[in-house]
Design a protein around this motif. Structure first.
Motif: not given
Length: 375
Positions: A134-135, A139-140, A160-161, A165-167
């Motif tokens: 998974l990316s 996973r998030q 959690p973030l 990356d920003a996008q």
């Protein structure tokens, strides 16, 4: 009535007091963001709520029930961690189902809830994969799905973030709000990013050195900061601060001027009465970057009384206009933001800027507390 109440919460680690007399309440369905710099005590507060750390003092109540002595697994709390905390040897389905199975939820319920949660976060096609396939964003969403299948009393998010990356962050914010709207349960979200806090929080608690500095909505914190720390921490670019002295304006009846280091700004009439008792006092005058204007474009009359002069050091184009970095003749740095592009030909030139004096903030130079009555 508060669904969650924290009163005089303390956490001591040897000589360090990580959480110092923290108090707040959260209503049913409210999302409260704890924001502040690293080491300010926000994550420790979250761990105290979850029961992962014992409190040194104070009280935590879920409804009418004091939970200080209740074990984490019995507090009915769902938590999403910074590193997602998903098990590498389990499939996505098994990771999402883990909390349900550990509470001996019937298999039929597990089979129903897991695909529903996965569909909400657009990972229903990944249920048989392992985390290594998974990316980071996927996973998030596994971690969010695991929280969604729970019917928890309190939802907790620990930055959690921060690994995205920003996008991906913008999409993940929407996912978190989706989960919050679905559950409508009290939620505490921890971050060091004030822009993230403003985007997500119904209310925001600004923390520093283990203490809550101020709690309010995003606009309240921005427009009426109680002290220098809140004023400086909330807002990008940060508020400009000028150390000046309040004096009676010699050419104006009952007027007050803030002066020093080549800067002289006459206070707005609405502020003069409450500031009169502070005449002769050193203060810090705060001006938000967007409250500095090119004189010919200012939405107010610009005169010598409300003009700040600065030498242009850098012009930074932005999507909405430009951010300009300047310094006064006395080498005090400050920033202005404009909705137009300022040509680079202004570099090294001295320019006049109109200050919206109705929106300045005044703080005590020593204590940092607000003096201007905006708090």
């Amino acid at each position: 009535m508060n669904a969650i109440a924290v009163e005089d919460l303390v956490k001591q680690f040897d000589e360090k007091r990580a959480v110092d007399q923290v108090s707040f309440g959260i209503t049913e369905g409210e999302l409260l963001v704890l924001v502040g710099p690293s080491g300010c005590g926000k994550t420790t507060t979250l761990r105290l709520l979850a029961g992962l750390e014992p409190a040194t003092g104070g009280e935590i109540r879920f409804g009418d029930k004091v939970v200080n002595e209740i074990r984490p697994k019995d507090r009915n709390v769902a938590m999403v961690f910074q590193d997602y905390a998903i098990f590498p040897h389990m499939t996505v389905f098994e990771n999402i189902a883990y909390g349900l199975r550990s509470r001996r939820t019937p298999r039929r319920t597990v089979r129903e809830r897991v695909p529903e949660a996965a569909k909400t976060f657009r990972i229903e096609h990944l249920l048989e994969r392992k985390p290594r396939q998974l990316s980071g964003g996927e996973r998030q969403r596994v971690a969010l799905s695991r929280a969604m299948v729970r019917h928890a009393s309190l939802y907790l998010y620990d930055e959690p973030l921060s690994n995205l990356d920003a996008q991906l962050r913008y999409q993940a914010r929407e996912d978190i709000l989706t989960l919050h709207r679905e559950k409508r349960k009290p939620t505490v979200y921890v971050t060091h990013d004030q822009a993230e806090a403003m985007a997500l929080g119904d209310r925001i608690a600004v923390m520093n050195a283990g203490k809550i500095q101020q709690i309010g909505t995003g606009p309240e914190l921005y427009d009426t900061p109680h002290n220098l720390f809140v004023a400086y921490f909330i807002g990008t670019p940060s508020i400009n601060l000028f150390e000046l002295e309040l004096e009676a304006a010699p050419d104006r009846d009952n007027g007050i001027v803030a002066t020093g280091g080549g800067v002289a700004l006459n206070l707005h009439p609405d502020m003069t009465e409450r500031m009169r008792r502070h005449l002769g006092r050193k203060v810090k005058v705060g001006v938000r970057p967007e409250h500095l204007h090119v004189p010919r474009m200012a939405p107010f009359e610009v005169t010598d009384d409300n003009t700040l002069r600065g030498i242009v050091n850098l012009v930074e184009p932005t999507a909405a206009g430009s951010t300009v970095y300047l310094s006064t003749a006395e080498q005090t740095d400050f920033v202005a933001t404009f909705k137009v592009r300022l040509p680079t030909s202004y570099l090294d030139q001295e320019v006049p800027l109109g200050v919206d004096m109705s929106k300045v903030h005044i703080f005590d130079a020593e204590s940092g507390e607000s003096l201007s009555g905006k708090a």
